[in-house]
Design an enzyme around this catalytic site. Structure first.
Site, PDB file in Angstrom:
ATOM      1  N   GLU A  85     -25.101  -8.375 -38.874  1.00  0.00           N
ATOM      2  CA  GLU A  85     -24.827  -9.494 -37.844  1.00  0.00           C
ATOM      3  C   GLU A  85     -25.269  -8.875 -36.033  1.00  0.00           C
ATOM      4  OE1 GLU A  85     -20.547  -8.887 -37.856  1.00  0.00           O
ATOM      5  OE2 GLU A  85     -21.027  -8.712 -35.544  1.00  0.00           O
TER       6      GLU A  85
ATOM      7  N   ARG B 207     -15.330  -5.270 -40.149  1.00  0.00           N
ATOM      8  CA  ARG B 207     -16.863  -4.365 -40.292  1.00  0.00           C
ATOM      9  C   ARG B 207     -17.537  -4.855 -40.729  1.00  0.00           C
ATOM     10  NH1 ARG B 207     -15.396  -5.165 -35.142  1.00  0.00           N
ATOM     11  NH2 ARG B 207     -15.574  -4.023 -33.669  1.00  0.00           N
TER      12      ARG B 207
ATOM     13  N   HIS C 215     -18.003 -13.993 -36.179  1.00  0.00           N
ATOM     14  CA  HIS C 215     -16.931 -12.416 -34.895  1.00  0.00           C
ATOM     15  C   HIS C 215     -16.391 -13.236 -33.875  1.00  0.00           C
ATOM     16  CE1 HIS C 215     -17.680  -8.234 -33.756  1.00  0.00           C
ATOM     17  NE2 HIS C 215     -16.022  -8.770 -33.830  1.00  0.00           N
TER      18      HIS C 215
HETATM   19  P1  NAI Z   1      -6.234   0.447 -35.829  1.00  0.00           P
HETATM   20  O1  NAI Z   1      -6.936   1.391 -35.489  1.00  0.00           O
HETATM   21  O2  NAI Z   1      -4.864  -0.150 -35.223  1.00  0.00           O
HETATM   22  O3  NAI Z   1      -5.842   0.399 -37.570  1.00  0.00           O
HETATM   23  C1  NAI Z   1      -6.965   0.552 -38.445  1.00  0.00           C
HETATM   24  C2  NAI Z   1      -5.850   1.195 -39.533  1.00  0.00           C
HETATM   25  O4  NAI Z   1      -6.899   1.831 -40.689  1.00  0.00           O
HETATM   26  C3  NAI Z   1      -5.151   2.678 -39.252  1.00  0.00           C
HETATM   27  O5  NAI Z   1      -4.001   2.526 -39.492  1.00  0.00           O
HETATM   28  C4  NAI Z   1      -6.531   3.795 -39.965  1.00  0.00           C
HETATM   29  O6  NAI Z   1      -4.887   4.628 -40.555  1.00  0.00           O
HETATM   30  C5  NAI Z   1      -6.822   2.788 -40.748  1.00  0.00           C
HETATM   31  N1  NAI Z   1      -8.076   3.357 -41.436  1.00  0.00           N
HETATM   32  C6  NAI Z   1      -9.256   4.239 -41.020  1.00  0.00           C
HETATM   33  N2  NAI Z   1      -9.198   5.071 -42.365  1.00  0.00           N
HETATM   34  C7  NAI Z   1      -9.225   4.539 -43.083  1.00  0.00           C
HETATM   35  C8  NAI Z   1      -9.082   5.197 -44.248  1.00  0.00           C
HETATM   36  N3  NAI Z   1     -10.722   5.742 -44.913  1.00  0.00           N
HETATM   37  N4  NAI Z   1      -9.182   4.238 -45.540  1.00  0.00           N
HETATM   38  C9  NAI Z   1      -7.475   3.929 -45.061  1.00  0.00           C
HETATM   39  N5  NAI Z   1      -7.236   3.636 -43.953  1.00  0.00           N
HETATM   40  C10 NAI Z   1      -8.230   4.034 -43.132  1.00  0.00           C
HETATM   41  O7  NAI Z   1      -7.193  -0.611 -35.867  1.00  0.00           O
HETATM   42  P2  NAI Z   1      -6.681  -2.872 -35.845  1.00  0.00           P
HETATM   43  O8  NAI Z   1      -6.805  -2.267 -34.307  1.00  0.00           O
HETATM   44  O9  NAI Z   1      -6.108  -3.017 -36.527  1.00  0.00           O
HETATM   45  O10 NAI Z   1      -8.161  -2.687 -35.076  1.00  0.00           O
HETATM   46  C11 NAI Z   1      -9.125  -3.023 -36.641  1.00  0.00           C
HETATM   47  C12 NAI Z   1     -10.370  -3.080 -37.176  1.00  0.00           C
HETATM   48  O11 NAI Z   1     -10.441  -4.228 -36.456  1.00  0.00           O
HETATM   49  C13 NAI Z   1     -11.124  -2.656 -36.144  1.00  0.00           C
HETATM   50  O12 NAI Z   1     -11.392  -0.836 -36.626  1.00  0.00           O
HETATM   51  C14 NAI Z   1     -12.403  -3.709 -35.491  1.00  0.00           C
HETATM   52  O13 NAI Z   1     -13.648  -3.403 -36.902  1.00  0.00           O
HETATM   53  C15 NAI Z   1     -12.466  -4.714 -36.588  1.00  0.00           C
HETATM   54  N6  NAI Z   1     -11.761  -5.494 -35.140  1.00  0.00           N
HETATM   55  C16 NAI Z   1     -12.890  -6.683 -35.157  1.00  0.00           C
HETATM   56  C17 NAI Z   1     -12.387  -7.893 -34.112  1.00  0.00           C
HETATM   57  C18 NAI Z   1     -13.172  -9.152 -34.601  1.00  0.00           C
HETATM   58  O14 NAI Z   1     -13.220 -10.227 -33.702  1.00  0.00           O
HETATM   59  N7  NAI Z   1     -13.166  -9.679 -35.854  1.00  0.00           N
HETATM   60  C19 NAI Z   1     -12.118  -7.843 -33.112  1.00  0.00           C
HETATM   61  C20 NAI Z   1     -11.383  -6.588 -32.973  1.00  0.00           C
HETATM   62  C21 NAI Z   1     -10.884  -5.648 -34.372  1.00  0.00           C
END
Ligand code: NAI
Length: 337
Positions: free
Chosen positions: A264, A235, A296
């Site tokens: 954005e 993000r 994005h």
């Molecule tokens: P997920 O929930 O599987 O993984 C997120 C990880 O971040 C988890 O392992 C969690 O423990 C860790 N985390 C959360 N807060 C933290 C912190 N303060 N310090 C350290 N680690 C922390 O999520 P996923 O599916 O891997 O997606 C990650 C992000 O990617 C989403 O939240 C979304 O913002 C972004 N995304 C972007 C897309 C795009 O089109 N550019 C599409 C899909 C997701």
């Protein structure tokens, strides 16, 4: 169920219409983004479907509630754009698509990295001008480099696996380390300080939360290895863009591949080519030859769009049938529906 589908784009309609043949909902496609101004368009719709740059603030949610909406079906994984506290107070249920294709996003992060490293955006523009000179196009081998993955959830782990395949040393950071899975990949968890110090490439895969907002600020960028390449498909506000510009100017940051930008919301997903750009920070970023920005689009694969449509419509069907909602946002906090 009647669904007001906001921020519709051509790429949404087909997968949703195709999937809906199995679900039988009534989808009303609306091109406007959901904001306080456009929320009245949902009057009489029990469900609204929103995407990543719709603004679901308290005021928007109040208007939706007054218009009869009961369900907010997000067709995104991220939910940082929803005031969950307000939704809870207003009795609005929020569901999302937690996973649709971690491969789509991780592969886009790798695409940004490779294109940036090998200067494909510049090379391609040159060749179209019949300029076949190579000066200024020197890249680096990924093999043998150290790559840091910040956030090792679904997407971060796929990224780690891919980078391992390139022959990189992979360092990981997460609040909740998955040590066994990491060692199976030959990757290791380290502190953020070590990751910043040792990595040639850093890729962000965290959700945006109050804790991760501006995680990559002036101090973090100063602590990174000189010439680091930063990739952000998470993000926009994970990175303080002004600080990034400062470090791009000095060369402390050697390249930035960004699929997201902190401001954005009112820019991406639109064609502004005949209007110009009012955002001076983004305009400055676009002047760097070593910055590559996509709007994005990391999620934008056929497979991901199909999975998004299936899960979103299934979430809506479950709500309508009064079944427990496995994809309810804040499921750990709320009792099952
Ligand atoms: P997920 O929930 O599987 O993984 C997120 C990880 O971040 C988890 O392992 C969690 O423990 C860790 N985390 C959360 N807060 C933290 C912190 N303060 N310090 C350290 N680690 C922390 O999520 P996923 O599916 O891997 O997606 C990650 C992000 O990617 C989403 O939240 C979304 O913002 C972004 N995304 C972007 C897309 C795009 O089109 N550019 C599409 C899909 C997701």
């Amino acid at each position: 169920m009647k669904i007001a589908f906001f921020d519709t784009h051509s790429f949404d309609r087909k997968p949703f219409n195709d999937a809906n043949e199995r679900f039988g909902h009534t989808i009303h496609f609306i091109e406007s983004r959901l904001t306080e101004q456009t929320a009245p368009l949902a009057q009489g719709f029990p469900c609204i479907c929103a995407f990543a740059n719709d603004r679901l603030c308290r005021e928007t949610l109040k208007i939706l509630k007054e218009g009869g909406t009961r369900l907010i079906a997000l067709r995104s994984a991220g939910f940082n754009h929803v005031d969950l506290m307000a939704a809870d107070e207003l009795g609005l249920t929020v569901v999302r698509v937690p996973e649709y294709s971690p491969y789509a996003v991780a592969e886009h992060a790798v695409t940004l990295l490779l294109a940036l490293d090998r200067k494909i955006h510049r090379a391609s523009a040159r060749v179209r001008e019949l300029n076949f000179a190579l000066d200024g196009l020197v890249g680096f081998d990924l093999h043998g480099k150290t790559v840091g993955i910040v956030g090792t959830g679904r997407i971060g782990f796929v990224m780690a696996k891919i980078m391992g395949g390139f022959g990189c040393r992979v360092l990981l950071y997460d609040l909740k380390p998955q040590t066994a899975a990491a060692s199976a990949l030959g990757a290791e968890y380290v502190t953020l300080k070590t990751l910043y110090r040792e990595c040639d490439v850093i890729s962000l895969h965290l959700p945006l939360t109050p804790e991760t907002h501006y995680l990559i600020d002036d101090k973090a960028l100063s602590a990174m290895k000189p010439g680091v390449t930063l990739i952000n498909t998470g993000r926009g506000a994970l990175v303080d863009t002004r600080a990034l510009i400062k470090h791009l100017k000095t060369g402390q940051v050697g390249g930035a591949g960004l699929d997201v930008y902190e401001e954005e919301e009112s820019i991406f997903f639109q064609n502004l080519s005949d209007r110009g750009l009012k955002d001076d920070v983004l305009a400055r970023l676009l002047t760097f030859p070593n910055v590559l920005i996509t709007a994005h689009q990391a999620f934008l694969t056929r497979e991901a769009l199909t999975n998004i449509a299936d899960t979103t419509l299934e979430n809506i069907t479950e709500f309508e049938a009064g079944r427990p909602l496995k994809n309810r946002v804040g499921a750990e906090k709320f009792r099952p529906h």
